[in-house]
Design an enzyme around this catalytic site. Structure first.
Site, short mmCIF file in Angstrom:
data_model
loop_
_atom_site.label_atom_id
_atom_site.label_comp_id
_atom_site.label_asym_id
_atom_site.label_seq_id
_atom_site.Cartn_x
_atom_site.Cartn_y
_atom_site.Cartn_z
N PHE A 1 -12.33 -6.98 13.10
CA PHE A 1 -11.19 -7.44 12.30
C PHE A 1 -10.79 -6.37 11.29
O PHE A 1 -11.63 -5.85 10.55
CB PHE A 1 -11.54 -8.75 11.59
CG PHE A 1 -10.44 -9.26 10.70
CD1 PHE A 1 -9.25 -9.74 11.24
CD2 PHE A 1 -10.60 -9.25 9.33
CE1 PHE A 1 -8.24 -10.21 10.42
CE2 PHE A 1 -9.59 -9.72 8.49
CZ PHE A 1 -8.40 -10.20 9.04
N GLN A 2 -9.52 -6.05 11.26
CA GLN A 2 -8.94 -5.04 10.37
C GLN A 2 -9.63 -3.69 10.52
O GLN A 2 -9.80 -2.95 9.55
CB GLN A 2 -8.96 -5.52 8.91
CG GLN A 2 -7.97 -6.65 8.65
CD GLN A 2 -7.72 -6.92 7.19
OE1 GLN A 2 -8.59 -6.68 6.34
NE2 GLN A 2 -6.54 -7.43 6.87
N MET B 1 24.12 8.64 4.50
CA MET B 1 24.01 9.90 5.22
C MET B 1 24.22 9.70 6.71
O MET B 1 24.87 10.51 7.38
CB MET B 1 22.66 10.56 4.95
CG MET B 1 22.55 11.98 5.47
SD MET B 1 23.69 13.12 4.65
CE MET B 1 22.74 13.57 3.19
N GLU C 1 0.82 -1.21 0.00
CA GLU C 1 0.00 0.00 0.00
C GLU C 1 0.86 1.27 0.00
O GLU C 1 0.48 2.28 -0.60
CB GLU C 1 -0.94 0.01 1.21
CG GLU C 1 -2.04 -1.02 1.16
CD GLU C 1 -1.65 -2.36 1.77
OE1 GLU C 1 -2.51 -3.27 1.85
OE2 GLU C 1 -0.47 -2.50 2.18
N LYS D 1 -17.84 -0.51 4.81
CA LYS D 1 -18.28 -1.50 3.83
C LYS D 1 -19.77 -1.39 3.54
O LYS D 1 -20.21 -1.54 2.39
CB LYS D 1 -17.93 -2.90 4.34
CG LYS D 1 -18.07 -3.99 3.29
CD LYS D 1 -17.48 -5.30 3.78
CE LYS D 1 -17.53 -6.37 2.68
NZ LYS D 1 -16.90 -7.64 3.13
#
Length: 578
Positions: free
Chosen positions: A130-131, A490, A68, A180
């Site tokens: 969930f999620q 760096m 993502e 959803k």
């Protein structure tokens, strides 16, 4: 505590009347088309599947990324390359939280982008489903605007507002969280296309009195310097900027994000190149000795100013910016002008008089002769500056260049000569490692007519190398040049200079990046001798598909000049430079 679910409108059957009904997912899709969205970058998941089902027959192009975070950076790169608003679409929970770095990168660099995230059903929000994640709460500090859609009736308005807010005023990322059940709920479509933003009124036109004062100060100045940032490119004000510099005979320095706003090739006498921590010595000296600093679309970042109390000590300061909160935020300003850079410069330029300023340019030219960017390229060993210098010469400054974050980023800014806007993309404010490659992919999707090259470091590239699968699948001809020094470069430089060479967690055991590229189905080129660099670059550019060029550069080369933390802009460490 669970939130009370919103009552959804009753679905209407197709034969109940002539009113058309659509699901939330269908409405979202149609508004995206209306807004001119041509490409979506994303990754599916359960909470966003109703919308992905609608996308099955979409005319929009969809790019399936491998993470993502890659999707967000691709949308960012697409936006910078095209001037359009990039769009990323992902699922709930970790899918959405993986966008946080992308949003922060776009937010601080003022890049217009819309993130569409799935969310658990409204009835489950607050129940640790969930999620589930409080995505609006998580992303509030790193978005210009974000919203959780709680009723399908709001959806058309919310999506239109998202694109409007993202692309107007000071641009930035906007996130829309889509439960959803909102995606599957049906709405009788009676859409009038309206938005409701009574408190959102970005100022475009500058105050005429302030513009006149700015012109008078410019015309009177003996040692003026133009200091310009990415806001000039975002506002499409680069033509007006060039006219201002040439008409007024004013030297110009840019920030890291401002590169390309001024043609450094066509006007070498006026250009000072980049200023700041790793900017040119002559830009830094010019700012410190100026009597007038004209800041346009720049925000006086700490990497530009050095020690704030000693920044441009002799200069009056004009600050032109569309964001009023940016003016005088860090540095006191004598003449503030709030407004869009293009609109303000269009009114300012006609008021500017040409001045000779011979003494000022003689001093600047003396600094240029004494303190040029330099490196020592010996036989065999590959200096990283040499690789970038060759890319710049071979492409004649016409390629789109992206970078990750680190020393390679600073070398690229120093040695690649920018001619045009929308051809230099990097994570300026956040310094996001892993940005360069996915941003290059987004740029290549948006501008298939351009050669797109990601100049990257080995550490930075490793953070997004999985997107090689994406360029291979879609045959996106992105070119990657890795300045491979087997170090977190760096960090190693800072440990050398400020931590008595206590090197901790900086040495890297890398794979053969060329072989990794081949394993993904891309072309790989491995270069270990400086004499092979020019031909390797030409071979890379000529190849029609994606390429990774692994250049094994000098391991402990440092980037100079350097203004150390807490030092004034003129107190540069020059290393081995003149």
């Amino acid at each position: 505590m669970a939130t009370k679910p919103q009552r959804q409108p009753r679905a209407q059957s197709a034969d109940a009347g002539t009113t058309l009904t659509k699901t939330g997912g269908q409405i979202l899709h149609d508004i995206l088309i209306e807004q001119g969205v041509e490409v979506l970058f994303g990754y599916p998941g359960g909470a966003i599947l109703p919308t992905f089902d609608v996308l099955y027959n979409t005319p929009m192009k969809f790019i399936l990324t491998r993470h993502e975070q890659g999707a967000g950076h691709m949308a960012d790169g697409y936006s910078r390359a095209t001037g359009k608003i990039g769009t990323a679409i992902v699922t709930s929970g970790p899918g959405a939280t993986n966008l946080t770095t992308d949003l922060a990168t776009a937010y601080i660099d003022s890049i217009p982008m819309v993130a569409l995230t799935g969310q658990v059903a409204t009835s489950a929000i607050g129940n640790d489903a969930f999620q589930e994640a409080d995505v609006v709460g998580v992303t509030r500090p790193v978005t210009k605007h974000n919203v959780l859609v709680k009723n399908v009736n709001e959806l058309p308005r919310v999506i239109r507002e998202a694109y409007h807010i993202a692309g107007t005023g000071r641009p930035g990322p906007v996130l829309v969280d889509l439960p959803k059940d909102i995606q599957v709920a049906k709405l009788a479509v009676e859409d009038n296309g309206e938005m409701n933003l009574p408190g959102y009124r970005p100022r475009v036109k500058g105050n005429p009195r302030q513009i006149k004062m700015a012109a008078e100060a410019i015309n009177a100045a003996e040692r003026p310097v133009l200091y310009t940032g990415g806001g000039v490119i975002i506002a499409d004000a680069w033509k007006e900027l060039r006219e201002l510099a040439r008409k007024g005979n004013i030297p110009i320095t840019t920030t890291l994000l401002g590169l390309g706003a001024f043609d450094e090739v066509a006007d070498p006498d006026l250009t000072l190149h980049m200023l700041g921590m790793h900017g040119s010595a002559y830009a830094n000296y010019s700012v410190q000795e100026s009597d007038l600093l004209i800041a346009i679309g720049a925000r006086f970042d700490d990497r530009v100013t050095g020690k704030v109390s000693t920044f441009a000590p002799n200069a009056k300061i004009i600050h032109i910016d569309v964001d009023p909160s940016s003016i005088a935020k860090t540095i006191g300003v004598d003449i503030p002008v709030v407004g869009d850079a293009k609109a303000v410069l269009s009114e300012l330029v006609p008021l500017i008089q040409h001045r000779d300023r011979t003494a000022w340019f003689n001093q600047i030219n003396d600094w240029k002769k004494k303190h040029p960017f330099s490196y020592n390229q010996t036989d065999g060993e590959i200096k990283p500056q040499y690789v970038i210098d060759q890319i710049s010469q071979i492409t004649e400054g016409n390629a789109i260049i992206t970078t990750g974050a680190g020393k390679h980023q600073m070398w690229a800014a120093q040695w690649h000569r920018c001619k045009n806007p929308q051809q230099w993309f990097t994570s300026g404010g956040l310094g996001t490692m892993g940005y360069g490659f996915p941003a290059a992919i987004g740029a290549a999707v948006g501008r298939p007519d351009k050669t797109v090259i990601d100049i990257d470091g080995d550490g930075s590239f490793c953070m997004s190398a999985n997107e090689l699968a994406t360029v291979a699948e879609y045959n996106i001809p992105t070119k990657v040049v890795i300045l491979n020094n087997h170090y977190q470069g760096m960090v190693r430089q800072w440990q050398e200079l400020f931590y008595e060479k206590r090197y901790m967690a900086v040495k890297m055991a890398n794979p053969s990046f060329a072989k990794v590229a081949e394993a993904y189905g891309c072309k790989g080129i491995d270069v270990k001798d400086a004499k092979d660099i020019p031909d390797a670059i030409r071979e890379m550019i000529a190849h029609p598909g994606p390429v990774v060029l692994d250049a094994h550069v000098t391991a402990e080369e440092n980037v100079y000049p350097m203004v150390a933390a807490g030092k004034s802009l003129h107190e540069m460490e020059m290393g081995g430079m003149a």
